[in-house]
Design a protein around this motif. Sequence first.
Motif, PDB file in Angstrom:
ATOM      1  N   LEU A   1       3.692 -44.175  -8.038  1.00  0.00           N
ATOM      2  CA  LEU A   1       4.365 -43.121  -8.258  1.00  0.00           C
ATOM      3  C   LEU A   1       5.568 -43.332  -9.128  1.00  0.00           C
ATOM      4  O   LEU A   1       5.837 -42.479 -10.299  1.00  0.00           O
ATOM      5  CB  LEU A   1       5.095 -42.307  -7.240  1.00  0.00           C
ATOM      6  CG  LEU A   1       4.008 -41.624  -6.298  1.00  0.00           C
ATOM      7  CD1 LEU A   1       4.798 -40.724  -5.370  1.00  0.00           C
ATOM      8  CD2 LEU A   1       3.058 -40.797  -7.243  1.00  0.00           C
ATOM      9  N   ALA A   2       6.278 -44.337  -9.116  1.00  0.00           N
ATOM     10  CA  ALA A   2       7.295 -44.972  -9.917  1.00  0.00           C
ATOM     11  C   ALA A   2       6.754 -45.072 -11.577  1.00  0.00           C
ATOM     12  O   ALA A   2       7.458 -44.627 -12.297  1.00  0.00           O
ATOM     13  CB  ALA A   2       7.912 -46.131  -9.582  1.00  0.00           C
TER      14      ALA A   2
ATOM     15  N   LYS B   1       0.673 -40.812   0.515  1.00  0.00           N
ATOM     16  CA  LYS B   1      -0.035 -41.654   1.425  1.00  0.00           C
ATOM     17  C   LYS B   1      -1.227 -41.019   1.805  1.00  0.00           C
ATOM     18  O   LYS B   1      -2.363 -41.726   1.912  1.00  0.00           O
ATOM     19  CB  LYS B   1       0.754 -41.561   2.905  1.00  0.00           C
ATOM     20  CG  LYS B   1       2.003 -42.240   2.953  1.00  0.00           C
ATOM     21  CD  LYS B   1       2.623 -42.096   4.391  1.00  0.00           C
ATOM     22  CE  LYS B   1       3.835 -43.401   4.463  1.00  0.00           C
ATOM     23  NZ  LYS B   1       3.345 -44.740   4.377  1.00  0.00           N
ATOM     24  N   ALA B   2      -1.751 -39.475   1.615  1.00  0.00           N
ATOM     25  CA  ALA B   2      -2.995 -39.216   1.741  1.00  0.00           C
ATOM     26  C   ALA B   2      -4.000 -39.616   0.556  1.00  0.00           C
ATOM     27  O   ALA B   2      -5.025 -40.002   0.427  1.00  0.00           O
ATOM     28  CB  ALA B   2      -2.868 -37.782   1.780  1.00  0.00           C
ATOM     29  N   ARG B   3      -3.360 -39.852  -0.692  1.00  0.00           N
ATOM     30  CA  ARG B   3      -4.029 -40.337  -2.043  1.00  0.00           C
ATOM     31  C   ARG B   3      -4.120 -41.773  -2.011  1.00  0.00           C
ATOM     32  O   ARG B   3      -4.902 -42.361  -2.912  1.00  0.00           O
ATOM     33  CB  ARG B   3      -3.151 -39.638  -3.069  1.00  0.00           C
ATOM     34  CG  ARG B   3      -3.172 -38.400  -3.214  1.00  0.00           C
ATOM     35  CD  ARG B   3      -4.510 -37.830  -3.517  1.00  0.00           C
ATOM     36  NE  ARG B   3      -4.508 -36.603  -4.180  1.00  0.00           N
ATOM     37  CZ  ARG B   3      -4.759 -35.334  -3.317  1.00  0.00           C
ATOM     38  NH1 ARG B   3      -4.906 -35.635  -2.019  1.00  0.00           N
ATOM     39  NH2 ARG B   3      -4.674 -34.268  -3.983  1.00  0.00           N
ATOM     40  N   GLY B   4      -3.503 -42.510  -0.898  1.00  0.00           N
ATOM     41  CA  GLY B   4      -3.735 -44.192  -0.937  1.00  0.00           C
ATOM     42  C   GLY B   4      -2.670 -44.767  -2.117  1.00  0.00           C
ATOM     43  O   GLY B   4      -2.850 -45.703  -2.409  1.00  0.00           O
ATOM     44  N   LYS B   5      -1.932 -43.937  -2.370  1.00  0.00           N
ATOM     45  CA  LYS B   5      -0.926 -44.452  -3.318  1.00  0.00           C
ATOM     46  C   LYS B   5       0.329 -45.313  -2.948  1.00  0.00           C
ATOM     47  O   LYS B   5       0.681 -44.880  -1.935  1.00  0.00           O
ATOM     48  CB  LYS B   5      -0.266 -43.446  -4.534  1.00  0.00           C
ATOM     49  CG  LYS B   5      -1.301 -42.492  -5.015  1.00  0.00           C
ATOM     50  CD  LYS B   5      -2.038 -43.194  -6.365  1.00  0.00           C
ATOM     51  CE  LYS B   5      -3.057 -42.161  -6.894  1.00  0.00           C
ATOM     52  NZ  LYS B   5      -3.664 -42.514  -8.192  1.00  0.00           N
ATOM     53  N   THR B   6       0.792 -46.254  -3.978  1.00  0.00           N
ATOM     54  CA  THR B   6       2.090 -46.872  -3.314  1.00  0.00           C
ATOM     55  C   THR B   6       3.348 -46.211  -4.167  1.00  0.00           C
ATOM     56  O   THR B   6       3.143 -45.430  -5.209  1.00  0.00           O
ATOM     57  CB  THR B   6       2.036 -48.250  -3.951  1.00  0.00           C
ATOM     58  OG1 THR B   6       2.023 -48.289  -5.233  1.00  0.00           O
ATOM     59  CG2 THR B   6       0.680 -48.970  -3.291  1.00  0.00           C
TER      60      THR B   6
ATOM     61  N   PHE C   1      14.280 -45.766  -6.972  1.00  0.00           N
ATOM     62  CA  PHE C   1      14.569 -44.310  -6.931  1.00  0.00           C
ATOM     63  C   PHE C   1      13.445 -43.418  -6.337  1.00  0.00           C
ATOM     64  O   PHE C   1      13.715 -42.509  -5.530  1.00  0.00           O
ATOM     65  CB  PHE C   1      14.518 -43.933  -8.478  1.00  0.00           C
ATOM     66  CG  PHE C   1      14.547 -42.222  -8.682  1.00  0.00           C
ATOM     67  CD1 PHE C   1      15.822 -41.811  -8.723  1.00  0.00           C
ATOM     68  CD2 PHE C   1      13.529 -41.590  -8.869  1.00  0.00           C
ATOM     69  CE1 PHE C   1      15.936 -40.543  -9.007  1.00  0.00           C
ATOM     70  CE2 PHE C   1      13.712 -40.266  -9.033  1.00  0.00           C
ATOM     71  CZ  PHE C   1      14.934 -39.810  -9.067  1.00  0.00           C
ATOM     72  N   MET C   2      12.171 -43.920  -6.239  1.00  0.00           N
ATOM     73  CA  MET C   2      11.153 -43.018  -5.673  1.00  0.00           C
ATOM     74  C   MET C   2      11.421 -43.303  -4.301  1.00  0.00           C
ATOM     75  O   MET C   2      11.033 -42.219  -3.431  1.00  0.00           O
ATOM     76  CB  MET C   2       9.800 -43.527  -6.030  1.00  0.00           C
ATOM     77  CG  MET C   2       9.277 -43.237  -7.522  1.00  0.00           C
ATOM     78  SD  MET C   2       9.777 -41.591  -8.231  1.00  0.00           S
ATOM     79  CE  MET C   2       8.525 -40.694  -6.885  1.00  0.00           C
ATOM     80  N   SER C   3      11.844 -44.263  -3.688  1.00  0.00           N
ATOM     81  CA  SER C   3      12.084 -44.385  -2.204  1.00  0.00           C
ATOM     82  C   SER C   3      13.124 -43.308  -1.896  1.00  0.00           C
ATOM     83  O   SER C   3      13.239 -42.807  -0.782  1.00  0.00           O
ATOM     84  CB  SER C   3      12.524 -45.962  -1.924  1.00  0.00           C
ATOM     85  OG  SER C   3      12.968 -46.050  -0.658  1.00  0.00           O
ATOM     86  N   GLN C   4      14.293 -43.557  -2.688  1.00  0.00           N
ATOM     87  CA  GLN C   4      15.301 -42.485  -2.469  1.00  0.00           C
ATOM     88  C   GLN C   4      14.985 -41.240  -2.366  1.00  0.00           C
ATOM     89  O   GLN C   4      15.391 -40.410  -1.375  1.00  0.00           O
ATOM     90  CB  GLN C   4      16.558 -42.801  -3.350  1.00  0.00           C
ATOM     91  CG  GLN C   4      17.086 -44.101  -3.173  1.00  0.00           C
ATOM     92  CD  GLN C   4      18.081 -44.102  -1.934  1.00  0.00           C
ATOM     93  OE1 GLN C   4      18.811 -43.461  -1.621  1.00  0.00           O
ATOM     94  NE2 GLN C   4      17.938 -45.348  -1.374  1.00  0.00           N
TER      95      GLN C   4
ATOM     96  N   LEU D   1       0.679 -34.648 -11.158  1.00  0.00           N
ATOM     97  CA  LEU D   1      -0.541 -34.971 -11.970  1.00  0.00           C
ATOM     98  C   LEU D   1      -1.078 -36.314 -11.194  1.00  0.00           C
ATOM     99  O   LEU D   1      -2.228 -36.541 -10.929  1.00  0.00           O
ATOM    100  CB  LEU D   1      -0.334 -35.246 -13.509  1.00  0.00           C
ATOM    101  CG  LEU D   1      -1.634 -35.879 -14.338  1.00  0.00           C
ATOM    102  CD1 LEU D   1      -2.603 -34.699 -14.355  1.00  0.00           C
ATOM    103  CD2 LEU D   1      -0.784 -36.110 -15.714  1.00  0.00           C
ATOM    104  N   THR D   2       0.001 -37.177 -10.854  1.00  0.00           N
ATOM    105  CA  THR D   2      -0.805 -38.589 -10.268  1.00  0.00           C
ATOM    106  C   THR D   2      -1.281 -38.145  -8.801  1.00  0.00           C
ATOM    107  O   THR D   2      -2.246 -38.975  -8.520  1.00  0.00           O
ATOM    108  CB  THR D   2       0.587 -39.582 -10.355  1.00  0.00           C
ATOM    109  OG1 THR D   2       0.965 -39.709 -11.526  1.00  0.00           O
ATOM    110  CG2 THR D   2       0.040 -40.764  -9.373  1.00  0.00           C
ATOM    111  N   LEU D   3      -0.766 -37.369  -8.222  1.00  0.00           N
ATOM    112  CA  LEU D   3      -1.096 -36.979  -6.880  1.00  0.00           C
ATOM    113  C   LEU D   3      -2.175 -35.945  -6.758  1.00  0.00           C
ATOM    114  O   LEU D   3      -2.748 -35.561  -5.757  1.00  0.00           O
ATOM    115  CB  LEU D   3       0.047 -36.349  -6.126  1.00  0.00           C
ATOM    116  CG  LEU D   3       1.097 -37.601  -5.894  1.00  0.00           C
ATOM    117  CD1 LEU D   3       2.246 -36.828  -5.176  1.00  0.00           C
ATOM    118  CD2 LEU D   3       0.622 -38.687  -4.992  1.00  0.00           C
ATOM    119  N   GLY D   4      -2.574 -35.315  -8.013  1.00  0.00           N
ATOM    120  CA  GLY D   4      -3.918 -34.474  -8.048  1.00  0.00           C
ATOM    121  C   GLY D   4      -3.620 -33.157  -7.635  1.00  0.00           C
ATOM    122  O   GLY D   4      -4.627 -32.585  -6.957  1.00  0.00           O
TER     123      GLY D   4
END
Length: 202
Positions: free
Chosen positions: A42-43, A33-38, A52-55, A73-76
């Motif tokens: 991430l999936a 959420k801090a990174r503005g990613k959905t 799966f990511m929701s779980q 890596l995606t979240l930095g």
Amino acid sequence: MPEHPQAMNVVEQADGPVLDTAALGAEIRKLRKARGKTLADLAGAAGRSTSFMSQLERGRAEMSISDLKRVALTLGVPLGWFFVSESKPAAEVGRVQRAGSRRRLGTVTDGLVEELLSPNIGGSFEMFLSTFEPGAMLLEPSLRDTEEEGYLVKGRLDVWIGEHFFELNAGDSFRIEREPFRWANRGRIEAVVVWVIAPPTY
């Protein structure tokens, strides 16, 4: 059951215990959420389904270390962000951050190391201890939708805020309110700043 229990055990032995499933899921959700990613972002990065990511974020699934590396890596953040070097007493969780177990971003070779001083992420602000190596500089101005304040604990630091230039020495403090800024440590010793950011960026 972990999808790849052997891989998980290897990393646990090398780097210390990983956060438990519920804590890991909550940590990933806050960072996302801090990174503005959905969840879909991430999936896609982890090669997993959105379901799966929701779980995972709800603490109802576990992932392999290789998947976690791609998420990091995606979240930095470095993979070590999701690991702790020691178990905390329950009363300290979210309340106390011990000096020996701070989470770190960046490396000395990058010229800037940031250590999270806040006991956790996800509050209305966050606090870092930023160490700028001699010669380190931010060449391109940074502009964030935040209010930030810093207190120079050690050394000297040149700071550009908007169109203004400031030479700061130990004991000086500054404020940045949604203005472009950059910095440079042109001194001979490291500069150390206690840096507060609201809303959180990590």
